[in-house]
Scaffold this motif. Sequence first.
Motif, PDB file in Angstrom:
ATOM      1  N   LEU A 105       0.804  -1.220   0.000  1.00 12.70           N
ATOM      2  CA  LEU A 105       0.000   0.000   0.000  1.00 12.70           C
ATOM      3  C   LEU A 105       0.840   1.275   0.000  1.00 12.70           C
ATOM      4  N   VAL A 106       1.911   1.285   0.786  1.00 13.23           N
ATOM      5  CA  VAL A 106       2.739   2.495   0.900  1.00 13.23           C
ATOM      6  C   VAL A 106       4.225   2.140   0.731  1.00 13.23           C
ATOM      7  N   PRO A 107       4.625   1.706  -0.459  1.00 10.01           N
ATOM      8  CA  PRO A 107       6.020   1.265  -0.646  1.00 10.01           C
ATOM      9  C   PRO A 107       7.043   2.364  -0.371  1.00 10.01           C
ATOM     10  N   GLU A 108       6.721   3.608  -0.731  1.00 12.54           N
ATOM     11  CA  GLU A 108       7.681   4.686  -0.498  1.00 12.54           C
ATOM     12  C   GLU A 108       7.888   4.944   0.991  1.00 12.54           C
ATOM     13  N   GLY A 109       6.781   4.834   1.749  1.00 16.85           N
ATOM     14  CA  GLY A 109       6.906   4.983   3.198  1.00 16.85           C
ATOM     15  C   GLY A 109       7.771   3.890   3.806  1.00 16.85           C
ATOM     16  N   GLU A 110       7.621   2.655   3.313  1.00 17.38           N
ATOM     17  CA  GLU A 110       8.434   1.545   3.820  1.00 17.38           C
ATOM     18  C   GLU A 110       9.898   1.703   3.416  1.00 17.38           C
ATOM     19  N   ARG A 111      10.133   2.229   2.209  1.00 14.73           N
ATOM     20  CA  ARG A 111      11.517   2.498   1.805  1.00 14.73           C
ATOM     21  C   ARG A 111      12.146   3.560   2.704  1.00 14.73           C
ATOM     22  N   GLU A 112      11.335   4.554   3.085  1.00 16.45           N
ATOM     23  CA  GLU A 112      11.849   5.595   3.977  1.00 16.45           C
ATOM     24  C   GLU A 112      12.218   5.010   5.339  1.00 16.45           C
ATOM     25  N   GLU A 113      11.434   4.020   5.790  1.00 12.42           N
ATOM     26  CA  GLU A 113      11.774   3.365   7.058  1.00 12.42           C
ATOM     27  C   GLU A 113      13.127   2.660   6.949  1.00 12.42           C
ATOM     28  N   ILE A 114      13.329   1.933   5.842  1.00 16.35           N
ATOM     29  CA  ILE A 114      14.621   1.285   5.621  1.00 16.35           C
ATOM     30  C   ILE A 114      15.742   2.326   5.579  1.00 16.35           C
ATOM     31  N   ARG A 115      15.472   3.424   4.886  1.00 18.77           N
ATOM     32  CA  ARG A 115      16.470   4.484   4.752  1.00 18.77           C
ATOM     33  C   ARG A 115      16.873   5.022   6.130  1.00 18.77           C
ATOM     34  N   GLN A 116      15.884   5.309   6.974  1.00 19.24           N
ATOM     35  CA  GLN A 116      16.191   5.875   8.287  1.00 19.24           C
ATOM     36  C   GLN A 116      16.841   4.852   9.217  1.00 19.24           C
ATOM     37  N   ILE A 117      16.445   3.596   9.073  1.00 20.61           N
ATOM     38  CA  ILE A 117      17.063   2.550   9.907  1.00 20.61           C
ATOM     39  C   ILE A 117      18.564   2.476   9.634  1.00 20.61           C
ATOM     40  N   TYR A 118      18.928   2.453   8.346  1.00 18.97           N
ATOM     41  CA  TYR A 118      20.351   2.315   8.021  1.00 18.97           C
ATOM     42  C   TYR A 118      21.101   3.631   8.124  1.00 18.97           C
ATOM     43  N   ALA A 119      20.386   4.734   8.061  1.00 23.34           N
ATOM     44  CA  ALA A 119      21.041   6.020   8.336  1.00 23.34           C
ATOM     45  C   ALA A 119      21.477   6.087   9.797  1.00 23.34           C
ATOM     46  N   ARG A 120      20.673   5.501  10.674  1.00 24.21           N
ATOM     47  CA  ARG A 120      21.034   5.450  12.096  1.00 24.21           C
ATOM     48  C   ARG A 120      22.254   4.566  12.333  1.00 24.21           C
ATOM     49  N   LYS A 121      22.526   3.671  11.402  1.00 25.47           N
ATOM     50  CA  LYS A 121      23.700   2.812  11.532  1.00 25.47           C
ATOM     51  C   LYS A 121      24.951   3.462  10.948  1.00 25.47           C
ATOM     52  N   GLY A 122      24.809   4.671  10.429  1.00 28.00           N
ATOM     53  CA  GLY A 122      25.969   5.414   9.945  1.00 28.00           C
ATOM     54  C   GLY A 122      26.108   5.504   8.449  1.00 28.00           C
ATOM     55  N   LEU A 123      25.167   4.905   7.681  1.00 26.58           N
ATOM     56  CA  LEU A 123      25.244   4.982   6.224  1.00 26.58           C
ATOM     57  C   LEU A 123      24.639   6.304   5.746  1.00 26.58           C
ATOM     58  N   SER A 124      25.137   6.780   4.612  1.00 25.92           N
ATOM     59  CA  SER A 124      24.616   8.040   4.077  1.00 25.92           C
ATOM     60  C   SER A 124      24.922   8.121   2.591  1.00 25.92           C
ATOM     61  N   GLY A 125      24.300   9.096   1.955  1.00 30.93           N
ATOM     62  CA  GLY A 125      24.592   9.381   0.560  1.00 30.93           C
ATOM     63  C   GLY A 125      24.260   8.241  -0.380  1.00 30.93           C
ATOM     64  N   LEU A 127      25.747   5.392  -0.920  1.00 31.30           N
ATOM     65  CA  LEU A 127      25.808   4.051  -0.329  1.00 31.30           C
ATOM     66  C   LEU A 127      24.496   3.704   0.362  1.00 31.30           C
ATOM     67  N   LEU A 128      23.936   4.658   1.094  1.00 30.63           N
ATOM     68  CA  LEU A 128      22.663   4.432   1.758  1.00 30.63           C
ATOM     69  C   LEU A 128      21.572   4.126   0.738  1.00 30.63           C
ATOM     70  N   GLU A 129      21.528   4.883  -0.345  1.00 34.33           N
ATOM     71  CA  GLU A 129      20.502   4.665  -1.358  1.00 34.33           C
ATOM     72  C   GLU A 129      20.670   3.303  -2.043  1.00 34.33           C
ATOM     73  N   GLN A 130      21.903   2.868  -2.208  1.00 36.65           N
ATOM     74  CA  GLN A 130      22.143   1.547  -2.780  1.00 36.65           C
ATOM     75  C   GLN A 130      21.632   0.439  -1.857  1.00 36.65           C
ATOM     76  N   VAL A 131      21.845   0.625  -0.566  1.00 35.50           N
ATOM     77  CA  VAL A 131      21.357  -0.355   0.406  1.00 35.50           C
ATOM     78  C   VAL A 131      19.830  -0.411   0.384  1.00 35.50           C
ATOM     79  N   VAL A 132      19.190   0.752   0.378  1.00 32.99           N
ATOM     80  CA  VAL A 132      17.730   0.816   0.338  1.00 32.99           C
ATOM     81  C   VAL A 132      17.207   0.132  -0.923  1.00 32.99           C
ATOM     82  N   GLU A 133      17.830   0.426  -2.056  1.00 31.54           N
ATOM     83  CA  GLU A 133      17.391  -0.156  -3.328  1.00 31.54           C
ATOM     84  C   GLU A 133      17.588  -1.670  -3.340  1.00 31.54           C
TER      85      GLU A 133
END
Length: 252
Positions: A105-125, A127-133
Amino acid sequence: MARSKREALQEHHRPEAIRRRLETPERPHSMPDAILGGIDGCVTTFAVVSGAFGAGFSARVALVLGFANLLADGFSMAISNYEAVQAQREGVERAREREFEHIELVPEGEREEIRQIYARKGLSGELLEQVVETISRDREVWVETMLTEEHGLQRGGLSPWRSAWVTFLAFLVVGAMPLLPYALPGLAARDRFWASLAIAALMFLSIGMLKSLVYRRPVWQSGLRTLSMGAAAAGLAFLTGVLAQALFGVSL
């Protein structure tokens, strides 16, 4: 000693060893169920023995009460543990179904959750987008990641029937030990009680020490802690028996 341990760890962390370990399904953990059943079984039967001795009951009455409680409470304990593990499994499955629905129903919202989870682990830029994808490319991986990272849940290692049987068997085996002196003929009531006390203390101490070896904790500290909990339960049962005998005259 340190070198041999380091070599064993290096062998355990070779790429092929890691691959085999990760590909092997997680097996149910029986030790917590065995510890739970063993401690509760010993507490239950020795509490009966202590209460019967405090009330002045005969050895035959103590034995009958002890085995009746052993079977009934063991079965109840096993059923309770089954229901608890089953409820935990169902909770994981419900969370899994919700995550699949949210992804639908809300794939973009779920991707944002993944993005924020791994951003908290120190990933950014980038590399972070590659992990999310990469994670969101496979829905099974996506959902499993959300279960672990967002909800702190694991699907493996949960077997209601195994937990129930391990709890029941440990309850019966360990719980029967304090009753053994009451099954032997020719012993005085006080001797039976002290023998049962010694066996129960040994069971509590052994369970605590075994637990410490499995979970790598101080051996004697764990053993004495378990022994003190059992002693508190037995003391309460003994005082209850003495009080019942004094107030109601329930002695044989």
